[in-house]
Scaffold this active site. Structure first.
Site, PDB file in Angstrom:
ATOM      1  N   LYS A  56       0.870  -1.183   0.000  1.00  0.00           N
ATOM      2  CA  LYS A  56       0.000   0.000   0.000  1.00  0.00           C
ATOM      3  C   LYS A  56       0.897   1.221   0.000  1.00  0.00           C
ATOM      4  O   LYS A  56       2.049   1.145   0.450  1.00  0.00           O
ATOM      5  CB  LYS A  56      -0.884   0.023   1.257  1.00  0.00           C
ATOM      6  CG  LYS A  56      -2.120   0.892   1.132  1.00  0.00           C
ATOM      7  CD  LYS A  56      -3.299   0.156   0.515  1.00  0.00           C
ATOM      8  CE  LYS A  56      -4.420   1.103   0.194  1.00  0.00           C
ATOM      9  NZ  LYS A  56      -5.629   0.378  -0.261  1.00  0.00           N
ATOM     10  N   ASP A 101      -7.009   4.297  -4.601  1.00  0.00           N
ATOM     11  CA  ASP A 101      -7.694   4.159  -3.302  1.00  0.00           C
ATOM     12  C   ASP A 101      -8.297   5.537  -3.049  1.00  0.00           C
ATOM     13  O   ASP A 101      -8.519   6.303  -4.011  1.00  0.00           O
ATOM     14  CB  ASP A 101      -6.702   3.734  -2.206  1.00  0.00           C
ATOM     15  CG  ASP A 101      -7.389   3.348  -0.894  1.00  0.00           C
ATOM     16  OD1 ASP A 101      -7.966   2.253  -0.831  1.00  0.00           O
ATOM     17  OD2 ASP A 101      -7.377   4.147   0.069  1.00  0.00           O
TER      18      ASP A 101
END
Ligand code: NDP
Length: 448
Positions: A129, A169
């Protein structure tokens, strides 16, 4: 000093000591640890090789400076991050988040969740991430472009189609992926599937924008089927109004459910008669093109805007938290249960606090945790990577059918590991099923 953890309590205590000031990371690991620990104790090979301790320490963290100039020529400095958490089952895979709340602990929680989520999809993807504390709100397209180019100028050294494949995201949608991939292609001088969520013109997959929301609804359908029910006629609250919320709402409407709320960080809108397709189109244009606030939607259609309020006190059968972490707290869970809500499918990552999750478990409702329920997004990212490698594009129907199949399989794994006498513990099921594949790969690699 490094210590061997002989109990769950000492493990959690050491985790907090080793990772100070990262409450979201502590929370995500605690939720997993509480479910996994008895399984690990029952399988000493994991304990003896300290697999769980190894799994909670990232392979590496890249932290860098992102410098850019705004339209008036002023210089700004942001933090850039990429957490490459665990790569034993495939290249690191996970989104980039641009939001002022981004910090190391938030990204570590997201990357850690991603390891188990990616494992659950059955596709060969490790967990990662990244992102920045940059706030795209109120910035012009050219400011966002300059920021993305500066961000990628450093990040490109650390990623690649067989190394690490980022995606979107919060705050990173089609526009940002375009700028990021454009800069990657320019610097690397190659056209590979190094980012997913790309536009259809340049290697994107059909259904990728829809995949997280649609997948969450498919997961809810699978949960409801265990009680011989479906979504037709169900009253559903949805939070957020971004990518996940929009396509969750779209699929719910298509399946005959009534969507009675949407929200953003300034408040929620109540639609007592259910969101219409025309209203959803308005929201998509408002949020994706005009980049406005959800209050404008309420004003345009004469709906109630509830400033600063979440939607969880609105009566519903099913709730779809689709905005951000910890947006559904203990009192929200209590309100949902008091109003008869019996399905919660998490479109967002870790939207429910630990206390809220405990209440749902005690009430034995159908509670699908994010790492299972929202895994459709990364699954179709994996399918985008496959199409890029094969240099072809599958049809909408082919990809949607794959998504349905993957969500059914994930549900099946949750049932396999989470079935109890009188209910299915989806949190346990998702965590154990996700863990086993990664843990066995780690064992195969020896002590590395
Ligand atoms: P978007 O940026 O498209 O939308 C985010 C939405 O959540 C917006 O409505 C935003 O409101 C709201 N929001 C963000 N932060 C907060 C906050 N602190 N408090 C209240 N509301 C907030 O992001 P996505 O839809 O892509 O992501 C939503 C969630 O889904 C995240 O948890 C993400 O990690 C998760 N997820 C996303 C996937 C994907 O494929 N995109 C895959 C799997 C999970 P505002 O406009 O006011 O900021």
């Amino acid at each position: 000093m490094e210590q061997v953890n002989n109990s769950l309590a000492s493990f959690i205590e050491n985790l907090k000591r080793r990772n100070p000031g990262e409450p979201e990371f502590h929370q995500a690991v605690t939720e997993v640890a509480e479910k996994i620990w008895p399984f690990i104790e029952a399988h000493p090979k994991y304990q003896e090789n300290r697999i769980f301790e190894r799994l909670t320490e990232p392979d590496r963290v890249v932290l860098f400076r992102v410098t850019w100039t705004d339209d008036s020529g002023q210089v700004h400095v942001n933090k850039g991050y990429r957490i490459q958490f665990n790569g034993v089952i495939g290249p690191y895979k996970g989104g980039l988040r641009f939001h002022p709340s981004v910090n190391l602990g938030v990204l570590k929680f997201l990357a850690f969740e991603q390891i188990l989520k990616n494992s659950l999809t059955t596709l060969p993807m490790g967990g990662g991430k990244g992102g920045s504390d940059f706030d795209p709100k109120g910035k012009s397209d050219s400011e966002v472009m300059r920021f993305c180019q500066s961000f990628m100028t450093e990040l490109h050294r650390h990623i690649g189609p067989d190394v690490d494949v980022p995606a979107g995201d919060i705050g990173v949608g089609g526009r940002e992926v375009g700028y990021l991939f454009g800069q990657y292609r320019r610097l690397a001088n190659e056209f590979t599937g190094t980012m997913t969520g790309k536009g259809l013109e340049y290697g994107g997959s059909l259904i990728r924008p829809e995949a997280t929301g649609y997948g969450t609804v498919y997961f809810a359908q699978n949960m409801l089927a265990t009680r011989n029910q479906d979504l037709k006629g169900k009253v559903c609250t949805v939070s957020g109004s971004g990518n996940v919320a929009q396509y969750t709402a779209e699929k719910l409407i298509e399946l005959g459910a009534s969507v009675v709320s949407l929200s953003d960080s300034s408040g929620s809108v109540h639609m007592p008669d259910g969101l219409t397709t025309e209203q959803l189109e308005y929201v998509m244009d408002l949020k994706n093109v005009r980049r406005g606030r959800i209050r404008e939607f309420a004003d345009a259609f004469g709906l109630e805007f509830r400033a600063g309020k979440r939607p969880w006190d609105i009566k519903c059968d099913c709730a779809f938290p689709s905005a951000t972490q910890n947006e559904l707290e203990e009192e929200d869970a209590r309100a949902l249960l008091a109003n008869g809500c019996f399905v919660v499918a998490e479109g967002a990552n870790m939207p429910t606090t630990l206390a809220g999750t405990k209440l749902f478990e005690e009430a034995k409702i159908l509670f699908g945790p994010g790492k299972a329920a929202n895994a459709g997004g990364v699954a179709i990212s994996g399918i985008e990577m496959t199409q890029n490698s094969m240099r072809l594009q599958w049809t909408r129907e082919e990809v949607d059918n794959k998504l349905k199949e993957i969500m059914k399989n994930i549900h099946g794994k949750c049932v396999k590991y989470g079935q109890k006498d009188d209910y299915i513990d989806y949190v346990k099921g998702a965590n154990v099923a996700g863990f086993v594949k990664v843990a066995d790969a780690m064992l195969a690699f020896g002590v590395v």
